[in-house]
Design a protein around this motif. Structure first.
Motif, mmCIF file in Angstrom:
data_model
loop_
_atom_site.group_PDB
_atom_site.id
_atom_site.type_symbol
_atom_site.label_atom_id
_atom_site.label_comp_id
_atom_site.label_asym_id
_atom_site.label_seq_id
_atom_site.Cartn_x
_atom_site.Cartn_y
_atom_site.Cartn_z
ATOM 1 N N GLY A 1 -72.354 -30.363 -18.540
ATOM 2 C CA GLY A 1 -72.604 -29.982 -17.309
ATOM 3 C C GLY A 1 -72.028 -30.517 -16.238
ATOM 4 N N GLN A 2 -71.535 -31.891 -16.009
ATOM 5 C CA GLN A 2 -71.345 -32.200 -14.698
ATOM 6 C C GLN A 2 -69.828 -30.669 -14.323
ATOM 7 O OE1 GLN A 2 -72.151 -34.851 -13.159
ATOM 8 N NE2 GLN A 2 -71.070 -33.136 -11.092
ATOM 9 N N GLN A 3 -69.173 -30.027 -15.050
ATOM 10 C CA GLN A 3 -68.928 -28.907 -14.638
ATOM 11 C C GLN A 3 -69.202 -27.869 -14.100
ATOM 12 O OE1 GLN A 3 -65.449 -28.288 -16.494
ATOM 13 N NE2 GLN A 3 -63.768 -30.553 -16.747
ATOM 14 N N GLN A 4 -70.714 -27.450 -15.073
ATOM 15 C CA GLN A 4 -71.442 -26.619 -14.216
ATOM 16 C C GLN A 4 -71.496 -26.691 -13.389
ATOM 17 O OE1 GLN A 4 -71.361 -23.260 -15.314
ATOM 18 N NE2 GLN A 4 -73.385 -22.820 -15.675
ATOM 19 N N ILE A 5 -72.311 -27.454 -12.777
ATOM 20 C CA ILE A 5 -72.939 -28.372 -11.356
ATOM 21 C C ILE A 5 -71.664 -28.139 -10.205
ATOM 22 C CG2 ILE A 5 -74.392 -29.900 -9.869
ATOM 23 C CD1 ILE A 5 -74.947 -31.256 -12.504
ATOM 24 N N GLU A 6 -70.801 -28.298 -10.671
ATOM 25 C CA GLU A 6 -69.367 -28.233 -9.641
ATOM 26 C C GLU A 6 -69.177 -26.888 -9.709
ATOM 27 O OE1 GLU A 6 -66.111 -31.535 -11.229
ATOM 28 O OE2 GLU A 6 -67.577 -32.871 -10.831
ATOM 29 N N HIS A 7 -69.142 -26.016 -10.646
ATOM 30 C CA HIS A 7 -68.907 -24.369 -10.458
ATOM 31 C C HIS A 7 -69.772 -24.666 -9.586
ATOM 32 C CE1 HIS A 7 -67.430 -20.845 -11.447
ATOM 33 N NE2 HIS A 7 -68.527 -20.593 -11.638
ATOM 34 N N TYR A 8 -71.946 -24.400 -9.809
ATOM 35 C CA TYR A 8 -71.798 -23.744 -9.016
ATOM 36 C C TYR A 8 -71.843 -24.037 -7.508
ATOM 37 C CZ TYR A 8 -74.500 -20.164 -11.781
ATOM 38 O OH TYR A 8 -75.179 -19.801 -13.181
ATOM 39 N N ALA A 9 -71.932 -25.098 -7.121
ATOM 40 C CA ALA A 9 -71.973 -26.202 -5.949
ATOM 41 C C ALA A 9 -70.515 -25.433 -4.767
ATOM 42 C CB ALA A 9 -71.376 -27.613 -5.620
ATOM 43 N N ARG A 10 -69.252 -25.005 -5.841
ATOM 44 C CA ARG A 10 -67.971 -24.381 -4.622
ATOM 45 C C ARG A 10 -68.628 -22.972 -4.757
ATOM 46 N NH1 ARG A 10 -65.235 -27.360 -8.746
ATOM 47 N NH2 ARG A 10 -65.047 -25.464 -10.468
ATOM 48 N N LYS A 11 -68.510 -22.179 -6.346
ATOM 49 C CA LYS A 11 -68.433 -21.421 -6.316
ATOM 50 C C LYS A 11 -69.553 -19.914 -5.859
ATOM 51 C CE LYS A 11 -63.889 -20.764 -7.803
ATOM 52 N NZ LYS A 11 -63.105 -19.908 -6.777
#
Length: 78
Positions: A23-33
């Protein structure tokens, strides 16, 4: 259990991780991309251990090694 998060905007997916890590990686991905878009997509779930999951294989190899060692000691009278 292992969880793999898929992005709803592109082809990104996380590796198999714990629920919190994925879930944390998904949130970080959305914030970046995809800034400004709330995280979406879907989650894939497996019963396999996300941190390797080779416990039974390692145990079987250890038992086999001990049996071979015991047999060789018995054969040569050690």
């Amino acid at each position: 259990m292992g969880y793999r998060y898929w992005c709803g905007e592109c082809s990104f997916k996380t590796p198999w991780l714990s629920e919190a890590q994925g879930g944390q990686q998904q949130i970080e991905h959305y914030a970046r991309k995809h800034p400004g878009i709330p995280p979406g997509g879907h989650v894939e779930v497996t019963r396999r251990n996300p941190n390797g999951g080779h416990g039974c294989l390692q145990l079987a190899a250890l038992v086999l090694l001990l049996l071979i060692l015991a047999a060789s000691c018995h054969r040569y009278g050690a």
